[in-house]
Design a protein around this motif. Structure first.
Motif, PDB file in Angstrom:
ATOM      1  N   VAL A 151     -15.323 -28.705  18.537  1.00  0.00           N
ATOM      2  CA  VAL A 151     -14.360 -28.530  17.442  1.00  0.00           C
ATOM      3  C   VAL A 151     -14.353 -29.762  16.546  1.00  0.00           C
ATOM      4  CG1 VAL A 151     -11.907 -28.317  16.917  1.00  0.00           C
ATOM      5  CG2 VAL A 151     -12.927 -26.879  18.681  1.00  0.00           C
ATOM      6  N   ILE A 152     -14.323 -30.944  17.168  1.00  0.00           N
ATOM      7  CA  ILE A 152     -14.340 -32.193  16.380  1.00  0.00           C
ATOM      8  C   ILE A 152     -15.601 -32.254  15.527  1.00  0.00           C
ATOM      9  CG2 ILE A 152     -14.583 -34.706  16.560  1.00  0.00           C
ATOM     10  CD1 ILE A 152     -12.802 -34.508  19.091  1.00  0.00           C
ATOM     11  N   GLY A 153     -16.722 -31.854  16.134  1.00  0.00           N
ATOM     12  CA  GLY A 153     -17.991 -31.888  15.419  1.00  0.00           C
ATOM     13  C   GLY A 153     -17.947 -31.038  14.170  1.00  0.00           C
ATOM     14  N   PHE A 154     -17.423 -29.824  14.291  1.00  0.00           N
ATOM     15  CA  PHE A 154     -17.398 -28.935  13.129  1.00  0.00           C
ATOM     16  C   PHE A 154     -16.340 -29.362  12.131  1.00  0.00           C
ATOM     17  CE2 PHE A 154     -19.828 -25.868  15.748  1.00  0.00           C
ATOM     18  CZ  PHE A 154     -20.823 -25.616  14.823  1.00  0.00           C
ATOM     19  N   ILE A 248     -18.399 -41.836  30.422  1.00  0.00           N
ATOM     20  CA  ILE A 248     -19.393 -42.311  29.440  1.00  0.00           C
ATOM     21  C   ILE A 248     -20.111 -41.122  28.823  1.00  0.00           C
ATOM     22  CG2 ILE A 248     -21.474 -42.658  30.841  1.00  0.00           C
ATOM     23  CD1 ILE A 248     -21.539 -45.501  29.463  1.00  0.00           C
ATOM     24  N   LEU A 249     -20.315 -40.035  29.600  1.00  0.00           N
ATOM     25  CA  LEU A 249     -20.926 -38.839  29.016  1.00  0.00           C
ATOM     26  C   LEU A 249     -19.993 -38.225  27.976  1.00  0.00           C
ATOM     27  CD1 LEU A 249     -22.724 -37.145  32.005  1.00  0.00           C
ATOM     28  CD2 LEU A 249     -23.743 -38.093  29.960  1.00  0.00           C
ATOM     29  N   THR A 250     -18.700 -38.259  28.280  1.00  0.00           N
ATOM     30  CA  THR A 250     -17.730 -37.782  27.290  1.00  0.00           C
ATOM     31  C   THR A 250     -17.867 -38.585  25.996  1.00  0.00           C
ATOM     32  OG1 THR A 250     -16.245 -37.228  29.104  1.00  0.00           O
ATOM     33  CG2 THR A 250     -15.270 -37.361  26.917  1.00  0.00           C
ATOM     34  N   CYS A 251     -18.011 -39.887  26.142  1.00  0.00           N
ATOM     35  CA  CYS A 251     -18.171 -40.750  24.962  1.00  0.00           C
ATOM     36  C   CYS A 251     -19.463 -40.406  24.214  1.00  0.00           C
ATOM     37  CB  CYS A 251     -18.199 -42.219  25.367  1.00  0.00           C
ATOM     38  SG  CYS A 251     -16.650 -42.804  26.007  1.00  0.00           S
ATOM     39  N   VAL A 252     -20.526 -40.133  24.977  1.00  0.00           N
ATOM     40  CA  VAL A 252     -21.804 -39.790  24.339  1.00  0.00           C
ATOM     41  C   VAL A 252     -21.667 -38.484  23.563  1.00  0.00           C
ATOM     42  CG1 VAL A 252     -24.172 -39.093  24.802  1.00  0.00           C
ATOM     43  CG2 VAL A 252     -23.216 -41.039  26.008  1.00  0.00           C
ATOM     44  N   TYR A 253     -21.023 -37.480  24.173  1.00  0.00           N
ATOM     45  CA  TYR A 253     -20.835 -36.199  23.492  1.00  0.00           C
ATOM     46  C   TYR A 253     -19.981 -36.395  22.247  1.00  0.00           C
ATOM     47  CZ  TYR A 253     -22.496 -34.305  27.957  1.00  0.00           C
ATOM     48  OH  TYR A 253     -23.229 -34.033  29.070  1.00  0.00           O
ATOM     49  N   LEU A 254     -18.985 -37.251  22.371  1.00  0.00           N
ATOM     50  CA  LEU A 254     -18.109 -37.517  21.227  1.00  0.00           C
ATOM     51  C   LEU A 254     -18.894 -38.184  20.101  1.00  0.00           C
ATOM     52  CD1 LEU A 254     -15.231 -37.468  20.158  1.00  0.00           C
ATOM     53  CD2 LEU A 254     -14.859 -39.682  21.208  1.00  0.00           C
ATOM     54  N   LYS A 255     -19.800 -39.083  20.484  1.00  0.00           N
ATOM     55  CA  LYS A 255     -20.645 -39.732  19.478  1.00  0.00           C
ATOM     56  C   LYS A 255     -21.493 -38.697  18.747  1.00  0.00           C
ATOM     57  CE  LYS A 255     -24.632 -40.978  19.528  1.00  0.00           C
ATOM     58  NZ  LYS A 255     -25.976 -41.282  20.015  1.00  0.00           N
ATOM     59  N   ASP A 256     -22.052 -37.745  19.519  1.00  0.00           N
ATOM     60  CA  ASP A 256     -22.843 -36.677  18.904  1.00  0.00           C
ATOM     61  C   ASP A 256     -22.001 -35.882  17.914  1.00  0.00           C
ATOM     62  OD1 ASP A 256     -25.098 -37.360  20.189  1.00  0.00           O
ATOM     63  OD2 ASP A 256     -25.006 -35.802  21.721  1.00  0.00           O
ATOM     64  N   ALA A 257     -20.737 -35.662  18.278  1.00  0.00           N
ATOM     65  CA  ALA A 257     -19.879 -34.866  17.400  1.00  0.00           C
ATOM     66  C   ALA A 257     -19.531 -35.645  16.135  1.00  0.00           C
ATOM     67  CB  ALA A 257     -18.598 -34.476  18.135  1.00  0.00           C
ATOM     68  N   LEU A 258     -19.361 -36.959  16.273  1.00  0.00           N
ATOM     69  CA  LEU A 258     -18.951 -37.763  15.117  1.00  0.00           C
ATOM     70  C   LEU A 258     -20.141 -38.099  14.230  1.00  0.00           C
ATOM     71  CD1 LEU A 258     -16.486 -40.185  16.939  1.00  0.00           C
ATOM     72  CD2 LEU A 258     -15.886 -38.297  15.437  1.00  0.00           C
ATOM     73  N   HIS A 259     -21.283 -38.326  14.833  1.00  0.00           N
ATOM     74  CA  HIS A 259     -22.492 -38.682  14.077  1.00  0.00           C
ATOM     75  C   HIS A 259     -23.635 -37.773  14.529  1.00  0.00           C
ATOM     76  CE1 HIS A 259     -20.105 -42.292  13.412  1.00  0.00           C
ATOM     77  NE2 HIS A 259     -19.996 -42.395  14.720  1.00  0.00           N
ATOM     78  N   PRO A 260     -23.672 -36.537  14.045  1.00  0.00           N
ATOM     79  CA  PRO A 260     -24.633 -35.578  14.602  1.00  0.00           C
ATOM     80  C   PRO A 260     -26.082 -35.873  14.255  1.00  0.00           C
ATOM     81  CG  PRO A 260     -23.385 -34.586  12.824  1.00  0.00           C
ATOM     82  CD  PRO A 260     -22.817 -35.938  13.027  1.00  0.00           C
ATOM     83  N   SER A 261     -26.365 -36.679  13.252  1.00  0.00           N
ATOM     84  CA  SER A 261     -27.760 -36.935  12.897  1.00  0.00           C
ATOM     85  C   SER A 261     -28.448 -37.714  14.006  1.00  0.00           C
ATOM     86  CB  SER A 261     -27.819 -37.731  11.595  1.00  0.00           C
ATOM     87  OG  SER A 261     -27.040 -38.894  11.721  1.00  0.00           O
ATOM     88  N   HIS A 262     -29.711 -37.415  14.204  1.00  0.00           N
ATOM     89  CA  HIS A 262     -30.441 -38.068  15.283  1.00  0.00           C
ATOM     90  C   HIS A 262     -30.853 -39.477  14.898  1.00  0.00           C
ATOM     91  CE1 HIS A 262     -31.013 -35.213  18.546  1.00  0.00           C
ATOM     92  NE2 HIS A 262     -30.793 -34.329  17.619  1.00  0.00           N
TER      93      HIS A 262
END
Lengths: 262, 183
Positions: A151-154, A248-262
């Protein structure tokens, strides 16, 4: 050996009450959910041992983070140091992994970490019930992370969030294939996220029980007790590491949602 | 074995007639709603505890400490500057005092040197005066001694001649003595 297995059936009820015995192991009995105040049926809101150990988790967190900091000393005592250490540990983790804009979600991540780490350690008290060894619990935690992160990502990126699955650095013909792999791996996340924690806790506790069962045979008892001690030490490590990994995985997923570009 | 996991029975009861677990209690769907309910309650309570009390308090403590440390560091910096200033002043005073002492020492040395020179000159003059006097006295004494020698020689010669029964010729004796003594 044979007689002991034979007599196991008779002593089963007693064994179950003691959480295992003889050479008939009941390593899984420790995970049974029981109503706290008698009765057999476990309904939606029945107070059970789950309720009891979760309440203890809440009380432990209260003691760890609230009581210890009540003096608000500039030079911290032992308890306050632990509270500050936990705070600083997770705060820095969120900042380092998710970035500055991830700090908005720090309280949620701290909630997850504190719940998991305290529940894991409480589960190591002999005779306790480990709430985090149940897939129902870890799955809810993982799904909560998965849904909020999506949801945060979108919300933050709109359709650009789909760029997470479109690997723009790869050659063009490969991108659709990679996109399929990325989508699959994205939806597998909550599964691995939850089973990693629940499985680790369950396996460790079951192994402890198996070793403890062997301790009833005099010939291997010393070895079994050493084994229990060794596994217990390992479980202390696992209890922290799994909480750390989940966070830390939660943080990684959150990072993906906030900055989706690779 | 007495308790083989029997996965077929999972859908049924999760606990056998002896109170032992059948299969994995983790997979017992009967218990899941209860666990989920209490988990959600627990998480909400923990979240409220953290956001209402624990986290703001710890953040406050850390901010206070950071403030205190910053203030202390600033104060330390101030004190350090003051100390450096004091040291500078001290160094300057020390250098001044040293220069003054050197000046006084040089002056004194010059005065003493002057006095000394004067005294030496005076002493030299006195010494040379005394030396001249002594020289003179010595010459007088030497002259006196020559006269005495002549006198004694004349007397002795006269006495010797008299002892041999002769009559001493005063002028001959004088001449002989003068000849002998001169050489």
């Amino acid at each position: 050996m044979a007689t002991e297995t034979h007599g196991a059936t008779e002593t089963h009820a007693v064994d179950a009450a003691q959480g295992g015995g003889g050479l008939s192991f009941h390593p899984m009995d420790q995970f049974i959910v029981k109503p706290l105040f008698g009765g057999d049926t476990v309904t939606f809101i029945t107070p059970t041992n789950v309720t009891f150990w979760m309440l203890l988790t809440v009380l432990a967190i209260l003691g760890l983070l609230v009581l210890t900091t009540s003096k608000r000393s500039i030079v911290p005592g032992r308890g306050q140091s632990i509270a500050e250490l936990a705070y600083g540990f997770i705060y820095k983790m969120v900042e380092d992994v998710s970035g500055k804009d991830g700090l908005k979600y720090f309280p949620y991540i701290m909630t997850l970490f504190m719940f998991i780490v305290v529940a894991n350690f409480l589960g190591l008290i002999p005779g306790s019930f480990t709430t985090t060894s149940h897939i129902a619990v870890t799955a809810i935690l993982a799904m909560a992370v998965f849904i909020s992160v999506t949801v945060i990502g979108f919300v933050k990126n709109g359709a650009a969030f789909l760029g997470l699955f479109w690997v723009s650095s790869a050659p063009l013909p490969l991108r659709p294939i990679l996109a399929i792999i990325e989508v699959i791996s994205y939806f597998v996340r909550p599964v691995s996220h939850s089973i990693r924690l629940g499985g680790n806790m369950m396996a460790g506790h079951a192994v402890l029980k198996v070793f403890a069962g062997f301790a009833q045979v005099a010939a291997v008892a010393p070895l079994a007790i050493l084994g229990v001690m060794a596994i217990y030490g390992l479980e202390l490590l696992v209890a922290f590491i799994q909480a750390y990994v989940f966070t830390i995985l939660t943080c990684v997923y959150l990072k993906d949602a906030l900055h989706p570009s690779h | 074995m007495a308790t083989e996991p029997i996965y077929e029975e999972l859908a049924g009861t999760c606990v056998d007639s002896h109170g032992g677990a059948i299969g994995m209690p983790q997979l017992c769907a009967e218990w899941m709603p209860n666990q989920i309910f209490w988990l959600v309650i627990t998480l909400i309570v923990i979240y409220l505890i953290l956001t209402r009390v624990a986290l703001p308090r710890i953040a406050g403590i850390l901010a206070d400490r950071a403030g205190t440390i910053t203030n202390d560091l600033a104060a330390a910096e101030d004190l350090k500057a003051k100390a450096a200033e004091a040291e500078k002043a001290y160094d300057k005073a020390l250098a001044d005092a040293r220069a003054e002492a050197q000046r006084i020492a040089a002056e004194t040395r010059a005065e003493i040197q002057a006095d000394l020179d004067e005294a030496i000159a005076k002493a030299d003059a006195e010494i040379s005066e005394k030396a001249a006097e002594s020289e003179k006295a010595l010459a007088e004494i030497r002259a006196g001694a020559m006269d005495s020698v002549r006198e004694v020689a004349k007397d002795t010669a006269a006495s010797i001649i008299a002892a041999f029964g002769g009559t001493p010729d005063q002028s001959a004796i004088d001449k002989a003595v003068a000849d002998q003594v001169k050489g």
